[in-house]
Design a protein around this motif. Structure first.
Motif, PDB file in Angstrom:
ATOM      1  N   GLU A   1       0.819  -1.208   0.000  1.00  0.00           N
ATOM      2  CA  GLU A   1       0.000   0.000   0.000  1.00  0.00           C
ATOM      3  C   GLU A   1       0.857   1.264   0.000  1.00  0.00           C
ATOM      4  N   GLN A   2       1.977   1.243   0.694  1.00  0.00           N
ATOM      5  CA  GLN A   2       2.868   2.404   0.704  1.00  0.00           C
ATOM      6  C   GLN A   2       3.432   2.663  -0.684  1.00  0.00           C
ATOM      7  N   VAL A   3       3.860   1.619  -1.348  1.00  0.00           N
ATOM      8  CA  VAL A   3       4.424   1.764  -2.690  1.00  0.00           C
ATOM      9  C   VAL A   3       3.343   2.231  -3.659  1.00  0.00           C
ATOM     10  N   THR A   4       2.150   1.684  -3.539  1.00  0.00           N
ATOM     11  CA  THR A   4       1.034   2.117  -4.386  1.00  0.00           C
ATOM     12  C   THR A   4       0.731   3.597  -4.154  1.00  0.00           C
ATOM     13  N   ALA A   5       0.740   4.022  -2.897  1.00  0.00           N
ATOM     14  CA  ALA A   5       0.477   5.433  -2.582  1.00  0.00           C
ATOM     15  C   ALA A   5       1.537   6.342  -3.210  1.00  0.00           C
ATOM     16  N   LEU A   6       2.789   5.920  -3.186  1.00  0.00           N
ATOM     17  CA  LEU A   6       3.847   6.722  -3.807  1.00  0.00           C
ATOM     18  C   LEU A   6       3.624   6.835  -5.313  1.00  0.00           C
ATOM     19  N   ARG A   7       3.225   5.751  -5.931  1.00  0.00           N
ATOM     20  CA  ARG A   7       2.909   5.805  -7.370  1.00  0.00           C
ATOM     21  C   ARG A   7       1.760   6.768  -7.623  1.00  0.00           C
ATOM     22  N   GLU A   8       0.761   6.749  -6.746  1.00  0.00           N
ATOM     23  CA  GLU A   8      -0.382   7.662  -6.905  1.00  0.00           C
ATOM     24  C   GLU A   8       0.042   9.116  -6.743  1.00  0.00           C
ATOM     25  N   TYR A   9       1.086   9.379  -5.984  1.00  0.00           N
ATOM     26  CA  TYR A   9       1.641  10.734  -5.875  1.00  0.00           C
ATOM     27  C   TYR A   9       2.480  11.111  -7.090  1.00  0.00           C
ATOM     28  N   GLY A  10       2.705  10.161  -7.984  1.00  0.00           N
ATOM     29  CA  GLY A  10       3.441  10.456  -9.204  1.00  0.00           C
ATOM     30  C   GLY A  10       4.874   9.969  -9.238  1.00  0.00           C
ATOM     31  N   TYR A  11       5.293   9.250  -8.213  1.00  0.00           N
ATOM     32  CA  TYR A  11       6.657   8.720  -8.212  1.00  0.00           C
ATOM     33  C   TYR A  11       6.730   7.490  -9.113  1.00  0.00           C
ATOM     34  N   SER A  12       7.746   7.457  -9.962  1.00  0.00           N
ATOM     35  CA  SER A  12       7.976   6.287 -10.810  1.00  0.00           C
ATOM     36  C   SER A  12       8.647   5.187  -9.992  1.00  0.00           C
ATOM     37  N   ASP A  13       8.637   3.982 -10.527  1.00  0.00           N
ATOM     38  CA  ASP A  13       9.342   2.889  -9.849  1.00  0.00           C
ATOM     39  C   ASP A  13      10.827   3.224  -9.708  1.00  0.00           C
ATOM     40  N   ARG A  14      11.382   3.880 -10.707  1.00  0.00           N
ATOM     41  CA  ARG A  14      12.792   4.257 -10.636  1.00  0.00           C
ATOM     42  C   ARG A  14      13.036   5.235  -9.490  1.00  0.00           C
ATOM     43  N   ALA A  15      12.187   6.244  -9.348  1.00  0.00           N
ATOM     44  CA  ALA A  15      12.355   7.213  -8.257  1.00  0.00           C
ATOM     45  C   ALA A  15      12.187   6.531  -6.903  1.00  0.00           C
ATOM     46  N   ILE A  16      11.229   5.619  -6.806  1.00  0.00           N
ATOM     47  CA  ILE A  16      11.027   4.888  -5.547  1.00  0.00           C
ATOM     48  C   ILE A  16      12.263   4.045  -5.237  1.00  0.00           C
ATOM     49  N   ALA A  17      12.810   3.382  -6.240  1.00  0.00           N
ATOM     50  CA  ALA A  17      14.028   2.587  -6.030  1.00  0.00           C
ATOM     51  C   ALA A  17      15.203   3.480  -5.638  1.00  0.00           C
ATOM     52  N   ASP A  18      15.257   4.686  -6.200  1.00  0.00           N
ATOM     53  CA  ASP A  18      16.339   5.613  -5.865  1.00  0.00           C
ATOM     54  C   ASP A  18      16.362   5.984  -4.388  1.00  0.00           C
ATOM     55  N   VAL A  19      15.201   5.917  -3.739  1.00  0.00           N
ATOM     56  CA  VAL A  19      15.152   6.235  -2.305  1.00  0.00           C
ATOM     57  C   VAL A  19      16.088   5.306  -1.533  1.00  0.00           C
ATOM     58  N   VAL A  20      16.141   4.050  -1.910  1.00  0.00           N
ATOM     59  CA  VAL A  20      17.042   3.100  -1.240  1.00  0.00           C
ATOM     60  C   VAL A  20      18.493   3.545  -1.422  1.00  0.00           C
ATOM     61  N   GLY A  21      18.841   3.998  -2.610  1.00  0.00           N
ATOM     62  CA  GLY A  21      20.204   4.475  -2.858  1.00  0.00           C
ATOM     63  C   GLY A  21      20.548   5.695  -2.029  1.00  0.00           C
ATOM     64  N   VAL A  22      19.614   6.636  -1.906  1.00  0.00           N
ATOM     65  CA  VAL A  22      19.851   7.832  -1.094  1.00  0.00           C
ATOM     66  C   VAL A  22      20.061   7.434   0.366  1.00  0.00           C
ATOM     67  N   VAL A  23      19.226   6.551   0.867  1.00  0.00           N
ATOM     68  CA  VAL A  23      19.371   6.093   2.252  1.00  0.00           C
ATOM     69  C   VAL A  23      20.706   5.369   2.424  1.00  0.00           C
ATOM     70  N   ALA A  24      21.037   4.476   1.507  1.00  0.00           N
ATOM     71  CA  ALA A  24      22.286   3.709   1.617  1.00  0.00           C
ATOM     72  C   ALA A  24      23.503   4.628   1.617  1.00  0.00           C
ATOM     73  N   LEU A  25      23.502   5.619   0.754  1.00  0.00           N
ATOM     74  CA  LEU A  25      24.622   6.558   0.696  1.00  0.00           C
ATOM     75  C   LEU A  25      24.741   7.322   2.016  1.00  0.00           C
TER      76      LEU A  25
END
Length: 176
Positions: free
Chosen positions: A131-155
């Motif tokens: 549901e969280q991922v679906t909500a992010l998509r509904e806000y307009g985030y692409s799968d790529r942008a959602i995946a990028d969040v993991v990279g930002v956190v990891a860095l």
């Protein structure tokens, strides 16, 4: 007080010497974190590669900086927090939004949702829901942008943890 010494192209050995020499030739100087990371060519090389890769992220940099602020407040790296607050300001993020990022939120529900996801990735990634991922998509985030969040956190985890281990603080940082 720093726990690890800074290295230079003259004092580093092997791959670290080559990495530092390249950075100095391209940028003129290197910061405390990078020069200290040179004790481990694996850590330095990994940081540089991840940092370059995240420079190509699809996620808007103003959002990425808010994520970085929220994560660094949790992690406790003052040097990183100062850097990300400065970067957010330079990108036009206003002081109220910077304060909200420190609190792990935003006045914009779409940004608040992605910052909340980032903090969840940091704290308890196993609890993320469909549901969280679906909500992010509904806000307009692409799968790529959602995946990028993991990279930002990891860095942020890498840089913050390294700076905390090395004893690098805003007070210990050398100024250019």
């Amino acid at each position: 007080m720093p726990r690890l010494t800074r290295l230079t192209p003259d004092t580093a050995v092997g791959a670290s010497r080559d990495l530092l020499a390249d950075l100095v030739s391209r940028h003129g100087r290197i910061g405390d974190m990078v020069s200290t990371m040179a004790h481990s060519p694996a850590v330095l090389g990994g940081y540089l590669q991840l940092s370059r890769a995240m420079g190509r992220a699809k996620l808007d940099r103003r959002i990425g900086e808010r994520i970085s602020i929220a994560v660094q407040v949790q992690q406790g790296c003052g040097l990183c927090l100062d850097a990300h607050v400065g970067a957010a300001r330079s990108l036009g993020v206003d002081e109220e939004e910077i304060e909200r990022a420190r609190a792990g939120t935003s006045a914009d529900p779409a940004i608040a949702a992605v910052v909340a996801l980032a903090l969840q990735i940091y704290r308890e990634p196993a609890s993320i829901t469909d549901e969280q991922v679906t909500a992010l998509r509904e806000y307009g985030y692409s799968d790529r942008a959602i995946a990028d969040v993991v990279g930002v956190v990891a860095l942020n985890v890498l840089t913050g943890a390294f700076n905390l281990l090395a004893g690098l603080t805003p007070e210990s940082a050398t100024r250019a």
